[in-house]
Design a protein around this motif. Structure first.
Motif, mmCIF file in Angstrom:
data_model
loop_
_atom_site.group_PDB
_atom_site.id
_atom_site.type_symbol
_atom_site.label_atom_id
_atom_site.label_comp_id
_atom_site.label_asym_id
_atom_site.label_seq_id
_atom_site.Cartn_x
_atom_site.Cartn_y
_atom_site.Cartn_z
ATOM 1 N N ALA A 47 -30.835 84.978 -58.795
ATOM 2 C CA ALA A 47 -30.885 85.497 -60.278
ATOM 3 C C ALA A 47 -29.670 84.687 -61.160
ATOM 4 C CB ALA A 47 -31.271 86.794 -60.504
ATOM 5 N N LEU A 48 -28.542 84.924 -60.691
ATOM 6 C CA LEU A 48 -27.371 84.226 -61.329
ATOM 7 C C LEU A 48 -27.452 82.843 -61.255
ATOM 8 C CD1 LEU A 48 -24.518 86.490 -60.332
ATOM 9 C CD2 LEU A 48 -25.671 86.739 -62.247
ATOM 10 N N LEU A 49 -27.683 81.980 -60.143
ATOM 11 C CA LEU A 49 -27.819 80.792 -60.005
ATOM 12 C C LEU A 49 -28.870 80.138 -60.866
ATOM 13 C CD1 LEU A 49 -27.474 80.109 -56.227
ATOM 14 C CD2 LEU A 49 -25.783 79.603 -58.091
ATOM 15 N N ARG A 50 -30.036 80.642 -61.302
ATOM 16 C CA ARG A 50 -31.034 80.222 -62.071
ATOM 17 C C ARG A 50 -30.535 80.082 -63.587
ATOM 18 N NH1 ARG A 50 -34.627 83.408 -58.971
ATOM 19 N NH2 ARG A 50 -34.649 84.975 -60.903
ATOM 20 N N ALA A 51 -29.400 81.059 -64.112
ATOM 21 C CA ALA A 51 -28.951 80.882 -65.375
ATOM 22 C C ALA A 51 -28.181 79.615 -65.563
ATOM 23 C CB ALA A 51 -27.991 82.242 -65.276
ATOM 24 N N PHE A 52 -27.715 78.939 -64.638
ATOM 25 C CA PHE A 52 -27.072 77.915 -64.972
ATOM 26 C C PHE A 52 -27.525 76.815 -64.526
ATOM 27 C CE2 PHE A 52 -23.955 81.250 -64.516
ATOM 28 C CZ PHE A 52 -23.233 81.149 -65.729
ATOM 29 N N GLU A 53 -27.191 75.322 -64.858
ATOM 30 C CA GLU A 53 -27.624 74.058 -63.888
ATOM 31 C C GLU A 53 -27.291 74.073 -62.719
ATOM 32 O OE1 GLU A 53 -26.801 70.980 -66.968
ATOM 33 O OE2 GLU A 53 -28.346 71.747 -68.284
ATOM 34 N N ARG A 54 -27.769 73.050 -61.759
ATOM 35 C CA ARG A 54 -27.482 73.019 -60.474
ATOM 36 C C ARG A 54 -26.010 72.676 -60.250
ATOM 37 N NH1 ARG A 54 -32.352 69.771 -57.539
ATOM 38 N NH2 ARG A 54 -34.076 71.540 -58.113
ATOM 39 N N ASP A 55 -25.553 71.548 -60.828
ATOM 40 C CA ASP A 55 -24.032 70.855 -60.624
ATOM 41 C C ASP A 55 -22.931 71.748 -61.442
ATOM 42 O OD1 ASP A 55 -25.312 69.981 -63.117
ATOM 43 O OD2 ASP A 55 -24.660 67.939 -62.491
ATOM 44 N N GLN A 56 -23.310 72.819 -62.118
ATOM 45 C CA GLN A 56 -22.266 73.047 -62.952
ATOM 46 C C GLN A 56 -21.010 74.135 -62.179
ATOM 47 O OE1 GLN A 56 -24.885 75.254 -66.163
ATOM 48 N NE2 GLN A 56 -23.128 74.676 -67.376
ATOM 49 N N LEU A 94 -33.659 90.906 -58.675
ATOM 50 C CA LEU A 94 -34.344 89.628 -59.073
ATOM 51 C C LEU A 94 -34.422 89.319 -60.395
ATOM 52 C CD1 LEU A 94 -35.964 87.336 -57.683
ATOM 53 C CD2 LEU A 94 -37.816 88.477 -57.677
ATOM 54 N N SER A 95 -34.634 90.247 -61.071
ATOM 55 C CA SER A 95 -34.910 90.238 -62.439
ATOM 56 C C SER A 95 -33.559 90.754 -63.475
ATOM 57 C CB SER A 95 -36.174 91.166 -62.842
ATOM 58 O OG SER A 95 -35.662 92.513 -62.725
ATOM 59 N N ALA A 96 -32.343 90.603 -62.583
ATOM 60 C CA ALA A 96 -31.210 90.904 -63.096
ATOM 61 C C ALA A 96 -30.970 90.225 -64.643
ATOM 62 C CB ALA A 96 -30.097 91.155 -62.159
ATOM 63 N N ASP A 97 -30.309 90.683 -65.591
ATOM 64 C CA ASP A 97 -29.929 89.877 -66.835
ATOM 65 C C ASP A 97 -28.490 89.379 -66.141
ATOM 66 O OD1 ASP A 97 -29.142 88.686 -68.961
ATOM 67 O OD2 ASP A 97 -29.204 90.214 -70.411
ATOM 68 N N VAL A 179 -43.105 61.421 -74.455
ATOM 69 C CA VAL A 179 -43.241 62.157 -73.534
ATOM 70 C C VAL A 179 -43.313 63.488 -73.421
ATOM 71 C CG1 VAL A 179 -42.569 62.569 -70.993
ATOM 72 C CG2 VAL A 179 -42.084 60.371 -72.046
ATOM 73 N N LYS A 180 -44.478 64.229 -73.157
ATOM 74 C CA LYS A 180 -44.440 65.745 -73.337
ATOM 75 C C LYS A 180 -43.297 66.677 -72.311
ATOM 76 C CE LYS A 180 -49.464 65.649 -74.204
ATOM 77 N NZ LYS A 180 -50.631 66.080 -73.864
ATOM 78 N N ALA A 181 -42.901 67.411 -72.676
ATOM 79 C CA ALA A 181 -41.899 68.245 -72.301
ATOM 80 C C ALA A 181 -42.597 68.961 -70.875
ATOM 81 C CB ALA A 181 -41.353 69.637 -73.075
ATOM 82 N N PRO A 182 -41.834 68.706 -69.730
ATOM 83 C CA PRO A 182 -42.476 69.443 -68.528
ATOM 84 C C PRO A 182 -42.553 70.679 -68.564
ATOM 85 C CG PRO A 182 -40.384 68.549 -68.152
ATOM 86 C CD PRO A 182 -40.577 68.023 -69.790
ATOM 87 N N GLY A 183 -43.067 71.436 -67.731
ATOM 88 C CA GLY A 183 -42.923 72.785 -67.471
ATOM 89 C C GLY A 183 -41.746 73.185 -66.823
ATOM 90 N N PRO A 184 -41.522 74.565 -66.343
ATOM 91 C CA PRO A 184 -40.359 75.174 -65.728
ATOM 92 C C PRO A 184 -40.099 74.332 -64.487
ATOM 93 C CG PRO A 184 -42.180 76.639 -65.704
ATOM 94 C CD PRO A 184 -42.563 75.648 -66.756
ATOM 95 N N THR A 185 -38.733 74.066 -63.984
ATOM 96 C CA THR A 185 -38.508 73.393 -62.967
ATOM 97 C C THR A 185 -38.855 74.343 -61.778
ATOM 98 O OG1 THR A 185 -36.414 73.999 -63.155
ATOM 99 C CG2 THR A 185 -36.918 71.759 -64.116
ATOM 100 N N GLU A 186 -38.622 73.949 -60.652
ATOM 101 C CA GLU A 186 -38.866 74.811 -59.313
ATOM 102 C C GLU A 186 -37.609 75.746 -59.508
ATOM 103 O OE1 GLU A 186 -38.373 74.013 -54.617
ATOM 104 O OE2 GLU A 186 -39.384 72.608 -55.867
ATOM 105 N N ASP A 187 -36.559 75.416 -59.947
ATOM 106 C CA ASP A 187 -35.442 76.177 -59.921
ATOM 107 C C ASP A 187 -35.428 77.399 -60.967
ATOM 108 O OD1 ASP A 187 -34.088 74.805 -57.926
ATOM 109 O OD2 ASP A 187 -32.907 74.067 -59.342
ATOM 110 N N GLU A 188 -36.143 77.115 -62.059
ATOM 111 C CA GLU A 188 -36.229 78.078 -63.173
ATOM 112 C C GLU A 188 -37.463 79.087 -62.709
ATOM 113 O OE1 GLU A 188 -36.793 75.446 -66.511
ATOM 114 O OE2 GLU A 188 -34.846 75.111 -66.640
ATOM 115 N N ARG A 189 -38.148 78.967 -62.045
ATOM 116 C CA ARG A 189 -39.439 79.818 -61.810
ATOM 117 C C ARG A 189 -39.001 80.899 -60.775
ATOM 118 N NH1 ARG A 189 -43.517 75.824 -59.202
ATOM 119 N NH2 ARG A 189 -42.330 74.062 -60.219
ATOM 120 N N PRO A 190 -39.491 81.978 -61.038
ATOM 121 C CA PRO A 190 -39.092 83.140 -60.144
ATOM 122 C C PRO A 190 -39.862 82.798 -58.917
ATOM 123 C CG PRO A 190 -40.327 84.049 -61.669
ATOM 124 C CD PRO A 190 -40.290 82.585 -62.170
ATOM 125 N N PRO A 191 -38.932 83.427 -57.570
ATOM 126 C CA PRO A 191 -39.781 83.322 -56.509
ATOM 127 C C PRO A 191 -40.751 83.929 -56.086
ATOM 128 C CG PRO A 191 -37.380 84.044 -55.923
ATOM 129 C CD PRO A 191 -37.933 83.828 -57.658
#
Length: 191
Positions: A47-56, A94-97, A179-191
């Motif tokens: 949940a914490l990793l989804r708050a940031f971009e991968r390479d931050q 999993l749903s932690a802010d 180009v249309k904006a894509p939907g949520p990426t695989e990292d942004e979707r909850p498992p």
């Protein structure tokens, strides 16, 4: 007075004495509690990793050994239902802010010797995502000009111009298609 199920357990284990069965029962329960604790910590980390971009840098710190004690304490508070009434266990982790850090975890972070851990907790409390957003597309790439292999007339023209290839009368401005904006990426979707 021995409970009747203890005899059944002892015979299932191949005639192991009942005292050993009680010890194994306690060991199995402890192992199960440890597995649940580690799973809750892993869900909170995701949940914490989804708050940031991968390479931050934040992702590197969250996955580091030095941040693990804070993750442990934070997941214990969430699993006990301390932050969200009615939601406990893995669902709470999993749903932690990421921006609502329990006070005792904040105190633990302040007393940490590692400056990166203190910085990350302050960063999470600020609520600023600091996403880089879409990459900038430089306007010089919106020019279509002569490219190798050159046409004979382009080569003759370019031989007379020893300076910049960009900015000659051979360059033409091009328009990029929308180009249309894509939907949520695989990292942004909850498992």
């Amino acid at each position: 007075l021995k409970p009747p199920w203890l005899k059944a357990v002892a015979t299932c284990l191949g005639g192991v004495p009942a005292s050993d069965c009680r010890e194994r029962e306690g060991t199995m329960a402890a192992a199960w509690r440890e597995m649940k604790r580690l799973r809750h910590r892993d869900l909170l980390r995701c949940a914490l990793l989804r708050a940031f971009e991968r390479d931050q840098l934040e992702c590197k710190i969250i996955q580091s050994e030095k941040f693990r004690p804070l993750l442990d304490r934070w997941s214990e508070v969430l699993a006990a239902g301390g932050q969200q009434p009615g939601v406990a266990g893995g669902a709470a982790c999993l749903s932690a802010d990421p921006h609502k850090i329990p006070p005792d975890v904040q105190k633990q972070a302040e007393s940490s010797r590692d400056p990166e851990v203190r910085w990350l907790v302050r960063r999470l409390l600020s609520g600023d995502k600091m996403h880089r957003g879409k990459p900038h597309f430089p306007s010089t790439l919106l020019q279509r000009g002569p490219q190798y292999p050159f046409q004979p007339w382009e080569f003759i023209f370019l031989r007379t111009r020893s300076g910049s290839i960009r900015g000659t009368e051979l360059t033409q401005r091009i328009e990029l298609p929308e180009v249309k904006a894509p939907g949520p990426t695989e990292d942004e979707r909850p498992p």
